[in-house]
Design an enzyme around this catalytic site. Structure first.
Site, PDB file in Angstrom:
ATOM      1  CB  CYS A 174      36.408  35.295  42.980  1.00 42.11           C
ATOM      2  SG  CYS A 174      34.939  35.719  43.872  1.00 42.11           S
ATOM      3  CG  ASN A 186      39.531  36.440  48.105  1.00 38.29           C
ATOM      4  OD1 ASN A 186      39.089  35.282  48.776  1.00 38.29           O
ATOM      5  ND2 ASN A 186      38.644  36.916  47.098  1.00 38.29           N
ATOM      6  CD  GLU A 239      30.286  29.855  46.589  1.00 39.14           C
ATOM      7  OE1 GLU A 239      31.116  30.656  47.162  1.00 39.14           O
ATOM      8  OE2 GLU A 239      29.172  29.643  46.592  1.00 39.14           O
TER       9      GLU A 239
HETATM   10  P1  NAD Z   1      43.511  28.002  46.824  1.00 39.39           P
HETATM   11  O1  NAD Z   1      42.833  27.181  45.967  1.00 39.39           O
HETATM   12  O2  NAD Z   1      45.087  27.998  46.832  1.00 39.39           O
HETATM   13  O3  NAD Z   1      43.163  27.762  48.388  1.00 39.39           O
HETATM   14  C1  NAD Z   1      41.763  27.891  48.923  1.00 39.39           C
HETATM   15  C2  NAD Z   1      41.758  27.060  50.044  1.00 39.39           C
HETATM   16  O4  NAD Z   1      41.772  25.615  49.695  1.00 39.39           O
HETATM   17  C3  NAD Z   1      42.731  27.097  51.097  1.00 39.39           C
HETATM   18  O5  NAD Z   1      42.291  27.206  52.367  1.00 39.39           O
HETATM   19  C4  NAD Z   1      43.648  26.074  50.810  1.00 39.39           C
HETATM   20  O6  NAD Z   1      44.384  25.701  52.154  1.00 39.39           O
HETATM   21  C5  NAD Z   1      42.875  24.867  50.457  1.00 39.39           C
HETATM   22  N1  NAD Z   1      43.508  23.910  49.796  1.00 39.39           N
HETATM   23  C6  NAD Z   1      44.614  23.839  49.230  1.00 39.39           C
HETATM   24  N2  NAD Z   1      44.859  22.734  48.538  1.00 39.39           N
HETATM   25  C7  NAD Z   1      44.091  21.732  48.993  1.00 39.39           C
HETATM   26  C8  NAD Z   1      43.777  20.476  48.726  1.00 39.39           C
HETATM   27  N3  NAD Z   1      44.396  19.688  48.148  1.00 39.39           N
HETATM   28  N4  NAD Z   1      42.533  19.995  49.258  1.00 39.39           N
HETATM   29  C9  NAD Z   1      41.572  20.752  50.131  1.00 39.39           C
HETATM   30  N5  NAD Z   1      41.895  21.967  50.289  1.00 39.39           N
HETATM   31  C10 NAD Z   1      43.090  22.551  49.773  1.00 39.39           C
HETATM   32  O7  NAD Z   1      43.067  29.644  46.678  1.00 39.39           O
HETATM   33  P2  NAD Z   1      43.541  31.048  47.112  1.00 39.39           P
HETATM   34  O8  NAD Z   1      44.715  31.325  46.279  1.00 39.39           O
HETATM   35  O9  NAD Z   1      43.379  31.077  48.729  1.00 39.39           O
HETATM   36  O10 NAD Z   1      42.036  31.951  46.936  1.00 39.39           O
HETATM   37  C11 NAD Z   1      42.170  32.614  45.710  1.00 39.39           C
HETATM   38  C12 NAD Z   1      41.409  31.741  44.502  1.00 39.39           C
HETATM   39  O11 NAD Z   1      39.990  31.799  45.185  1.00 39.39           O
HETATM   40  C13 NAD Z   1      40.866  32.624  43.273  1.00 39.39           C
HETATM   41  O12 NAD Z   1      40.969  31.660  42.405  1.00 39.39           O
HETATM   42  C14 NAD Z   1      39.737  33.189  43.393  1.00 39.39           C
HETATM   43  O13 NAD Z   1      39.119  33.449  42.533  1.00 39.39           O
HETATM   44  C15 NAD Z   1      39.054  32.268  43.992  1.00 39.39           C
HETATM   45  N6  NAD Z   1      37.702  32.765  44.946  1.00 39.39           N
HETATM   46  C16 NAD Z   1      36.395  32.335  44.427  1.00 39.39           C
HETATM   47  C17 NAD Z   1      35.356  33.152  44.958  1.00 39.39           C
HETATM   48  C18 NAD Z   1      34.088  32.667  44.492  1.00 39.39           C
HETATM   49  O14 NAD Z   1      33.117  32.824  45.272  1.00 39.39           O
HETATM   50  N7  NAD Z   1      33.782  32.175  43.266  1.00 39.39           N
HETATM   51  C19 NAD Z   1      35.627  33.978  46.033  1.00 39.39           C
HETATM   52  C20 NAD Z   1      36.672  34.206  46.553  1.00 39.39           C
HETATM   53  C21 NAD Z   1      37.922  33.702  46.036  1.00 39.39           C
END
Ligand code: NAD
Length: 495
Positions: free
Chosen positions: A297, A166, A264
């Site tokens: 987020c 995002n 996060e």
């Molecule tokens: P996601 O959890 O699907 O993916 C995030 C990352 O994790 C990607 O790079 C993905 O390839 C990787 N990933 C997936 N499976 C994995 C595994 N088994 N092991 C290691 N890595 C793995 O999240 P998304 O859809 O890309 O992002 C959206 C989410 O991120 C929302 O829940 C949002 O709230 C959160 N977010 C949080 C913050 C914060 O600072 N708190 C900031 C931005 C987004």
């Protein structure tokens, strides 16, 4: 895995919005391709941007090995030299700011004007801030019955940084910069829906003179290489931004070696509007929650409005929100761009459909537009325990509930499994202090939103995260803190 014979040879360098981008990994100071690729699509029009190297667990292990090999020399590099190199990376980001903005917009569909004015300058600032903070990092020595306590932040080792789509480069560099400043080497795994600017960052870091292996970028699916990174015995820190289900998998994978984690995660944050608030300001804050098509987020997706002003608030809000322009994120007139991927659009619509089926009313929006956008949506008549109130949608979908007094406001605000942020709109300072103190949230904004200083602790409570990063807290996470206690006695010089 051998490449399918009928698959055409993929070019390793593609041109995106006029900018050359390498589609391979960056490992140990070299470009390395995997045997297979994955398709990167633009959310703007669904076209194929390019075929990106799709790492295998072996590729991931190669990247960790490169980070391990580079670690001793980088850890031993003086603070001044590390800071100089990080500033050189920031210079490179600033020099290529327009290119980074164009590529990021093509890749993740967020507004070009935001990338130009806010996001990419912040990427450069991430490097500058942590470089400067490193130079100032200090804890005064203190005495224990004639013994001196001396606290140091020792580099911890190779760090795996996993980031979402995002705000790809902003969120990646918010981890990369402090990890490198701390003296750690890095394996960055960007999200598969937005892999491009991480590759440009590798180019910039190399041009800035970062030694080979200090920053490595591995492209691919977390589901395929996640464990190879997070369970690796040579990895000393894992910092992850993403969803709660993925965090659970990473935490389980890291558990075997008790590798320290910073998580996060998602949120379902409230915006509390009290009757004593400046209502126009409150409406501005609420409309801001549609930024980045709601894919934020921190977004305050639950509007909690004091009953006596709810009708007027809703009238002004819907009037303002209806004027938002949805369209091509490269057009300066656009306020809301596309949703990142058709799958995300479907997911968002699924939440809204189920809410409507359960009796919610769409005061605004409630449907996709042109197959790429989701209409800014406001749902009322929602129950506190409804899915739409409890689960993160990650789209431009807000709910509105009312409350009659402060206790009810706090109760509703706090009643989810998340605790990332909360925003208050009130004209009463004492109320602001009282309510802020009662809420469970990593950040509380009062009469403002998204004001973020890199000095501040950032993170979420409950299922919104584990730990805090920012300022000294980042160094606390990325380093092994050491206290050396020295006695006054035992010296040859009797000093
Ligand atoms: P996601 O959890 O699907 O993916 C995030 C990352 O994790 C990607 O790079 C993905 O390839 C990787 N990933 C997936 N499976 C994995 C595994 N088994 N092991 C290691 N890595 C793995 O999240 P998304 O859809 O890309 O992002 C959206 C989410 O991120 C929302 O829940 C949002 O709230 C959160 N977010 C949080 C913050 C914060 O600072 N708190 C900031 C931005 C987004």
């Amino acid at each position: 895995m051998p490449k399918q014979p009928e698959q055409p040879e993929q070019p390793h360098r593609i041109t995106v919005a006029g900018v050359p981008v390498d589609t391979r990994h960056w490992i140990g100071g070299r470009r390395i391709a995997s045997a297979t690729t994955f398709d990167d699509l633009s959310p703007i029009d669904g076209t194929l941007i390019g075929a990106i190297s799709r790492a295998t667990p072996t590729d991931a292990a190669t990247a960790v090995a490169a980070a391990k090999a580079a670690f001793p020399a980088w850890a031993a590099t003086s603070r001044a030299e590390r800071a100089r190199l990080l500033h050189a990376v920031a210079d490179g980001v600033e020099k290529r700011l327009e290119e980074l903005a164009l590529v990021e917009t093509t890749d993740n569909g967020a507004l070009l004007r935001s990338h130009r004015r806010g996001v990419m300058p912040r990427v450069a600032h991430n490097f500058r801030y942590f470089a400067d903070h490193l130079l100032a990092l200090d804890h005064p020595d203190f005495d224990t019955r004639g013994h001196t306590n001396h606290v140091t932040w020792d580099p911890a080792g190779p760090s795996v940084l996993i980031t979402p789509w995002n705000a790809p480069l902003m969120l990646a560099t918010w981890k990369v910069a402090p990890a490198l400043a701390a003296g750690n080497t890095v394996v960055l795994k960007p999200a598969e829906w937005s892999p491009l600017t991480a590759s440009l960052l590798a180019d910039i870091a190399a041009e800035a003179g970062l030694p080979p292996g200090v920053l490595n970028v591995v492209q691919g699916y977390g589901s395929e290489i996640g464990d190879a990174l997070t369970a690796h015995p040579d990895v000393r820190r894992i910092s992850f931004t993403g969803s709660v289900p993925t965090a659970r998998r990473i935490a389980a994978s890291a558990a075997a070696r008790l590798t320290p984690l910073s998580l996060e995660l998602g949120g379902k944050s409230p915006l509390l509007v009290f009757a004593d608030a400046d209502l126009d300001l409150a409406v501005d804050l609420a409309v801001e929650q549609y930024d980045n098509a709601g894919q934020v987020c921190l977004a305050a997706t639950r509007l909690l409005v004091e009953e006596s002003v709810a009708a007027e608030f809703t009238r002004r809000f819907t009037e303002r929100a209806a004027r938002l322009v949805q369209g091509d994120p490269r057009d300066p007139a656009t306020d809301i761009g596309p949703t990142i991927h058709p799958r995300q659009l479907e997911k968002v619509d699924g939440f809204v459909r189920r809410a409507l089926d359960a009796g919610a009313r769409a005061v605004l929006g409630g449907h996709p537009v042109d197959g790429r956008y989701y209409a800014p949506t406001l749902l009322t008549d929602v129950a506190q325990d409804a899915e739409i109130v409890q689960e993160e949608v990650f789209g431009p979908v807000l709910t509105l509930q009312t409350f009659t007094d402060e206790d009810e406001a706090v109760r509703l605000a706090d009643d989810t499994r998340f605790g990332l942020a909360a925003t208050l709109a009130t004209g009463d300072r004492e109320r602001a202090a009282r309510v802020a103190a009662r809420l469970t949230a990593g950040t509380v904004w009062v009469n403002c939103f998204f004001v973020r200083d890199l000095k501040a602790p950032f993170g979420g409570s409950r299922e919104s995260g584990v730990g805090r990063e920012g300022g000294t807290w980042s160094f606390d996470f990325y380093c092994d803190l050491k206290n050396t206690v020295t006695a006054a006695k035992g010296w040859q010089d009797h000093g």
